[in-house]
Design a protein around this motif. Sequence first.
Motif, PDB file in Angstrom:
ATOM      1  N   ARG A 266       0.977  -1.223  -0.134  1.00  0.00           N
ATOM      2  CA  ARG A 266       0.058  -0.109   0.214  1.00  0.00           C
ATOM      3  C   ARG A 266       0.980   1.153   0.007  1.00  0.00           C
ATOM      4  NH1 ARG A 266      -4.779   0.356   4.343  1.00  0.00           N
ATOM      5  NH2 ARG A 266      -3.186   0.245   5.851  1.00  0.00           N
ATOM      6  N   ILE A 267       1.916   1.211   0.605  1.00  0.00           N
ATOM      7  CA  ILE A 267       2.787   2.433   0.737  1.00  0.00           C
ATOM      8  C   ILE A 267       3.533   2.742  -0.771  1.00  0.00           C
ATOM      9  CG2 ILE A 267       5.070   3.075   1.606  1.00  0.00           C
ATOM     10  CD1 ILE A 267       4.298   1.848   4.230  1.00  0.00           C
ATOM     11  N   LEU A 268       3.912   1.656  -1.306  1.00  0.00           N
ATOM     12  CA  LEU A 268       4.243   1.731  -2.724  1.00  0.00           C
ATOM     13  C   LEU A 268       3.312   2.415  -3.492  1.00  0.00           C
ATOM     14  CD1 LEU A 268       6.619  -1.378  -2.896  1.00  0.00           C
ATOM     15  CD2 LEU A 268       7.441   0.857  -2.511  1.00  0.00           C
ATOM     16  N   ARG A 269       2.074   1.793  -3.679  1.00  0.00           N
ATOM     17  CA  ARG A 269       0.840   2.254  -4.322  1.00  0.00           C
ATOM     18  C   ARG A 269       0.739   3.733  -3.822  1.00  0.00           C
ATOM     19  NH1 ARG A 269      -4.709   2.638  -4.507  1.00  0.00           N
ATOM     20  NH2 ARG A 269      -5.833   1.642  -5.982  1.00  0.00           N
ATOM     21  N   ASN A 270       0.720   3.997  -2.925  1.00  0.00           N
ATOM     22  CA  ASN A 270       0.324   5.540  -2.401  1.00  0.00           C
ATOM     23  C   ASN A 270       1.389   6.544  -3.141  1.00  0.00           C
ATOM     24  OD1 ASN A 270      -2.019   4.498  -1.446  1.00  0.00           O
ATOM     25  ND2 ASN A 270      -1.352   4.769   0.625  1.00  0.00           N
ATOM     26  N   GLU A 271       2.632   5.889  -2.818  1.00  0.00           N
ATOM     27  CA  GLU A 271       3.836   6.755  -3.479  1.00  0.00           C
ATOM     28  C   GLU A 271       3.682   7.024  -4.984  1.00  0.00           C
ATOM     29  OE1 GLU A 271       7.195   4.828  -2.077  1.00  0.00           O
ATOM     30  OE2 GLU A 271       7.176   5.694  -0.129  1.00  0.00           O
ATOM     31  N   TRP A 272       3.176   5.959  -5.524  1.00  0.00           N
ATOM     32  CA  TRP A 272       2.944   6.088  -7.114  1.00  0.00           C
ATOM     33  C   TRP A 272       1.938   7.142  -7.350  1.00  0.00           C
ATOM     34  CZ3 TRP A 272       5.293   3.686 -11.619  1.00  0.00           C
ATOM     35  CH2 TRP A 272       4.561   3.977 -12.785  1.00  0.00           C
ATOM     36  N   LEU A 273       0.801   7.024  -6.716  1.00  0.00           N
ATOM     37  CA  LEU A 273      -0.240   7.883  -6.981  1.00  0.00           C
ATOM     38  C   LEU A 273       0.050   9.117  -6.586  1.00  0.00           C
ATOM     39  CD1 LEU A 273      -3.536   5.521  -5.735  1.00  0.00           C
ATOM     40  CD2 LEU A 273      -2.441   5.856  -8.204  1.00  0.00           C
ATOM     41  N   ALA A 274       0.775   9.473  -5.519  1.00  0.00           N
ATOM     42  CA  ALA A 274       1.128  10.858  -5.096  1.00  0.00           C
ATOM     43  C   ALA A 274       2.031  11.376  -6.012  1.00  0.00           C
ATOM     44  CB  ALA A 274       1.903  10.777  -3.727  1.00  0.00           C
ATOM     45  N   SER A 275       2.892  10.592  -7.002  1.00  0.00           N
ATOM     46  CA  SER A 275       3.699  11.222  -7.934  1.00  0.00           C
ATOM     47  C   SER A 275       2.627  11.863  -9.205  1.00  0.00           C
ATOM     48  CB  SER A 275       4.677  10.288  -8.597  1.00  0.00           C
ATOM     49  OG  SER A 275       3.991   9.259  -9.127  1.00  0.00           O
ATOM     50  N   GLY A 276       1.478  11.604  -8.951  1.00  0.00           N
ATOM     51  CA  GLY A 276       0.586  12.009 -10.091  1.00  0.00           C
ATOM     52  C   GLY A 276       0.577  11.001 -11.209  1.00  0.00           C
ATOM     53  N   LYS A 277       0.995   9.819 -11.085  1.00  0.00           N
ATOM     54  CA  LYS A 277       0.539   8.887 -12.043  1.00  0.00           C
ATOM     55  C   LYS A 277      -0.732   7.981 -11.544  1.00  0.00           C
ATOM     56  CE  LYS A 277       5.613   8.381 -12.691  1.00  0.00           C
ATOM     57  NZ  LYS A 277       6.640   7.732 -12.410  1.00  0.00           N
ATOM     58  N   SER A 278      -1.261   7.324 -12.523  1.00  0.00           N
ATOM     59  CA  SER A 278      -2.677   6.555 -12.268  1.00  0.00           C
ATOM     60  C   SER A 278      -2.298   4.985 -11.766  1.00  0.00           C
ATOM     61  CB  SER A 278      -3.421   6.654 -13.437  1.00  0.00           C
ATOM     62  OG  SER A 278      -2.824   5.807 -14.504  1.00  0.00           O
TER      63      SER A 278
END
Length: 437
Positions: A266-278
């Motif tokens: 979940r942390i990796l997923r959230n970091e990806w989303l926080a970078s503006g990617k879908s």
Amino acid sequence: MNLTAALAERIVHSQPDDVARAAARQGVRDFLAVSWPVLQGQVPDSGLPALHSVYGDGSARSHALLLGYASHALDYDDFHADFRGHPSVVILPALFAWQQVQPSELDHFLDAYAIGVEVAGRLGLAVSQQHYALGNHNTATLGTVAAAAALARLLALDVSATATLLGIATTQASGLRAQFGSAVKPLHAGFAAERAVTSAQLTLAGFDGKQDGVIEAFISATSNGQAQPEKLIDNWAQPWRIVTPGLEFKPFPTCAGTHSAAEATRILRNEWLASGKSRESLLESISEISVAFPPGGDIAASVRVPTNGIEARFSLEYVIAAMLIYGDLRLQDFAEGELNQEVMPLAAKVLRMPDENAPPDAINPALRFHLVTITLRDGSQLQHHRTRQQSLADAVDVAGKLRAALQQESPQRQQQLLSSSELANSAHLAQLTQLLS
């Protein structure tokens, strides 16, 4: 030393403090949250109707079994590290079943619960990690004795009767990890609670049994030569084990052995989303996922390719994939019935990679970790290391968990249940006992 007599002395004469009682109240609240959806038929479960057809006589023994099964059916219930099992789903069903036929005061109930958890944790230490490694399901085996100890305290038995009760319960203690992934796993909790109630009834009826040597024999026979029987009684309640290490409340309806992997994901997923990617771009980019852990760290989460929702609770592959797709572990994806087929293709990309340089899990499960590495098609990697201790440091909102479990109830009913769960007085205990009957 007569270990059974020494244990009985402590069960009878020790006094849980206010901190232990507060922890017990929190445990009851979580117990209600994890059992209510099953008891009310709000989630798919074929086990409880089948059990009602066999155990429908309304007896205290049957009630304990049904309540034990229901509270463990979602695998969402609390865990105790020393016990290496789920104490509340064996202790509380036995106590509530007895409470239904012979009500006790609130403080007596909370003290009995705390005593039961103390015995559970100490038994786990006494039999060592080998008990679980040999294939025993601690919730079923050690839980039978812990629930019996709680009943002995609730019934205010003397030392002699308590020793008899413990001996009768211990000789019935059984349950195999081989049943994980089936409805028999939660039934183990029901069996343990039922056996504790039966042992108490036999003791009160004057049935005779050995008062020494039984617990010693059980510990010796089930610990692969690594028994530490002195840990059953040394430094009793210093502190109370319901407080330290305490009850661990689950944030997800899956095996606790998957949780730090789920959180790392979940942390990796959230970091990806926080970078503006879908989310879609992440899922499309994944080439491979690996999960590392100490050798033996997946002994409970052993299912690699689940075939149903129950087995999925014990699958690191399915858990990691579900977290990547949904950002949470949803109850419906781990309920009885068919798998969510949207999850399976991604789960097939997950590889287990035990870290042979880490201390084996059997030596100290408290050091467990999961290192999740997502390799993307361009060769780049996303990686996060999450320890069991980090997971435990994030407190679970038990009150919120209960409110979520009550969402399908009317506002009036929700308020009644939330109020009763506070256990501020004996009237609340009577109300909860009735609601769980």
